[in-house]
Motif scaffolding. Sequence first.
Motif, PDB file in Angstrom:
ATOM      1  N   ASN A  29       0.803  -1.209  -0.051  1.00 47.88           N
ATOM      2  CA  ASN A  29       0.050   0.107  -0.112  1.00 47.88           C
ATOM      3  C   ASN A  29       0.774   1.320   0.091  1.00 47.88           C
ATOM      4  OD1 ASN A  29      -2.790   1.121  -0.076  1.00 47.88           O
ATOM      5  ND2 ASN A  29      -2.579   1.432   2.023  1.00 47.88           N
ATOM      6  N   GLU A 229      -3.668  -9.135   0.135  1.00 47.04           N
ATOM      7  CA  GLU A 229      -4.730  -9.095   1.147  1.00 47.04           C
ATOM      8  C   GLU A 229      -4.502  -7.825   2.014  1.00 47.04           C
ATOM      9  OE1 GLU A 229      -8.298  -9.768   3.401  1.00 47.04           O
ATOM     10  OE2 GLU A 229      -7.748 -10.401   1.403  1.00 47.04           O
ATOM     11  N   GLU A 231      -2.711  -5.049   1.532  1.00 42.84           N
ATOM     12  CA  GLU A 231      -3.230  -3.945   0.603  1.00 42.84           C
ATOM     13  C   GLU A 231      -4.809  -3.724   0.804  1.00 42.84           C
ATOM     14  OE1 GLU A 231      -1.282  -4.032  -3.114  1.00 42.84           O
ATOM     15  OE2 GLU A 231       0.327  -2.717  -2.100  1.00 42.84           O
ATOM     16  N   ARG A 232      -5.477  -4.778   0.497  1.00 43.16           N
ATOM     17  CA  ARG A 232      -6.814  -4.712   0.418  1.00 43.16           C
ATOM     18  C   ARG A 232      -7.341  -4.156   1.762  1.00 43.16           C
ATOM     19  NH1 ARG A 232     -11.354  -6.892   1.908  1.00 43.16           N
ATOM     20  NH2 ARG A 232     -10.360  -8.547   3.107  1.00 43.16           N
ATOM     21  N   ARG A 233      -7.052  -4.669   2.985  1.00 38.97           N
ATOM     22  CA  ARG A 233      -7.341  -4.476   4.139  1.00 38.97           C
ATOM     23  C   ARG A 233      -7.166  -2.896   4.639  1.00 38.97           C
ATOM     24  NH1 ARG A 233      -7.694  -9.381   8.253  1.00 38.97           N
ATOM     25  NH2 ARG A 233      -8.105 -11.057   7.008  1.00 38.97           N
ATOM     26  N   GLN A 235      -6.555  -0.441   2.282  1.00 43.36           N
ATOM     27  CA  GLN A 235      -7.419   0.615   1.659  1.00 43.36           C
ATOM     28  C   GLN A 235      -8.522   0.541   2.279  1.00 43.36           C
ATOM     29  OE1 GLN A 235      -6.640  -1.028  -2.146  1.00 43.36           O
ATOM     30  NE2 GLN A 235      -4.536  -0.531  -2.309  1.00 43.36           N
ATOM     31  N   GLN A 236      -9.392  -0.401   2.395  1.00 41.23           N
ATOM     32  CA  GLN A 236     -10.558  -0.695   3.048  1.00 41.23           C
ATOM     33  C   GLN A 236     -10.738   0.279   4.374  1.00 41.23           C
ATOM     34  OE1 GLN A 236     -11.920  -4.308   4.997  1.00 41.23           O
ATOM     35  NE2 GLN A 236     -13.878  -4.127   3.773  1.00 41.23           N
ATOM     36  N   ARG A 237      -9.422   0.123   5.310  1.00 43.87           N
ATOM     37  CA  ARG A 237      -9.632   0.897   6.523  1.00 43.87           C
ATOM     38  C   ARG A 237      -9.559   2.255   6.203  1.00 43.87           C
ATOM     39  NH1 ARG A 237      -7.698  -0.170  11.842  1.00 43.87           N
ATOM     40  NH2 ARG A 237      -6.662   1.628  12.861  1.00 43.87           N
ATOM     41  N   GLU A 239     -10.524   3.827   3.569  1.00 46.04           N
ATOM     42  CA  GLU A 239     -11.770   4.344   3.015  1.00 46.04           C
ATOM     43  C   GLU A 239     -12.711   4.696   4.169  1.00 46.04           C
ATOM     44  OE1 GLU A 239     -12.929   1.330   0.376  1.00 46.04           O
ATOM     45  OE2 GLU A 239     -11.215   1.989  -1.201  1.00 46.04           O
ATOM     46  N   GLN A 240     -12.902   3.725   5.055  1.00 44.25           N
ATOM     47  CA  GLN A 240     -13.822   3.808   6.488  1.00 44.25           C
ATOM     48  C   GLN A 240     -13.374   5.044   7.156  1.00 44.25           C
ATOM     49  OE1 GLN A 240     -13.004  -0.043   8.068  1.00 44.25           O
ATOM     50  NE2 GLN A 240     -14.581  -1.070   6.993  1.00 44.25           N
ATOM     51  N   SER A 243     -14.783   8.071   5.390  1.00 44.63           N
ATOM     52  CA  SER A 243     -16.028   8.194   5.227  1.00 44.63           C
ATOM     53  C   SER A 243     -16.382   8.581   6.628  1.00 44.63           C
ATOM     54  CB  SER A 243     -16.736   6.835   5.094  1.00 44.63           C
ATOM     55  OG  SER A 243     -16.514   5.812   6.266  1.00 44.63           O
TER      56      SER A 243
END
Length: 245
Positions: A29, A229, A231-233, A235-237, A239-240, A243
């Motif tokens: 990331n 995986e 990187e996905r988590r 990026q998700q964090r 974004e949260q 928001s």
Amino acid sequence: MQAVVLAAGKGTRLRPLTETKPKGLVEVNGKPILTHCFEQLTDLGAEELLVVIGYRGDDVVEHYGDSFGDVPITYARQEEQLGLAHALNTVEPHVTDDFMLMLGDNIFRANVEDVVRRQRESRVDAAFLVEEVPESEASRYGVCNTNDYGKIVEVVEKPDDPPSNLVMTGFYTFSPAIFHATRLVQPSSRGEYELSDAIDLLIRSGRTIDAVELDGWRIDVGYPEDRAEAERRLQQRAEQTTSRV
């Protein structure tokens, strides 16, 4: 506390990413794995980073120099990769008191501060995060065997037939007593001096050991799919967090 980061391995399972750089400098990331480690450790109040280097270690020194932000870095070299206990022994001359230990290929978004608090408040000889993993994955880790009361009575490194699915993660705190154990460890069937064997010696000698159940997540970036995986988590964090702002 001081903080030890073990980052000497070759990262063969991450090839071709590690053919031209050490595992710790592989980006996840947008940041090297070691930067993720250093950021978390300095947030926990690390007063010095003791970094064990080996494979392409000069690349790590060139990248970070002698400090990370305001926190000094001291390097120790593990000339042969003979296991985590062997790697830990290389920093013994630099350790002055209780310390944190993080494996330099793990990314945490979890309650590591609970482990540090347990060490500071209870003055145990070791504390570490544990988590339950699928039984099919347990043999990849140091596995904890517990008694009927849930107390850890044994730690076994990468067993063919795991006694449980409760495993150690890559974050620990120790008193200097761990060095007495690492010096006594004998090579395992893999030919390595295992950190889990040293911890098992502490347990068998009656030293005070605490396990803290993981709350959150961590990923051992051992394979390319683990990197993806993580990187996905992350990026998700992010974004949260965005928001909620």
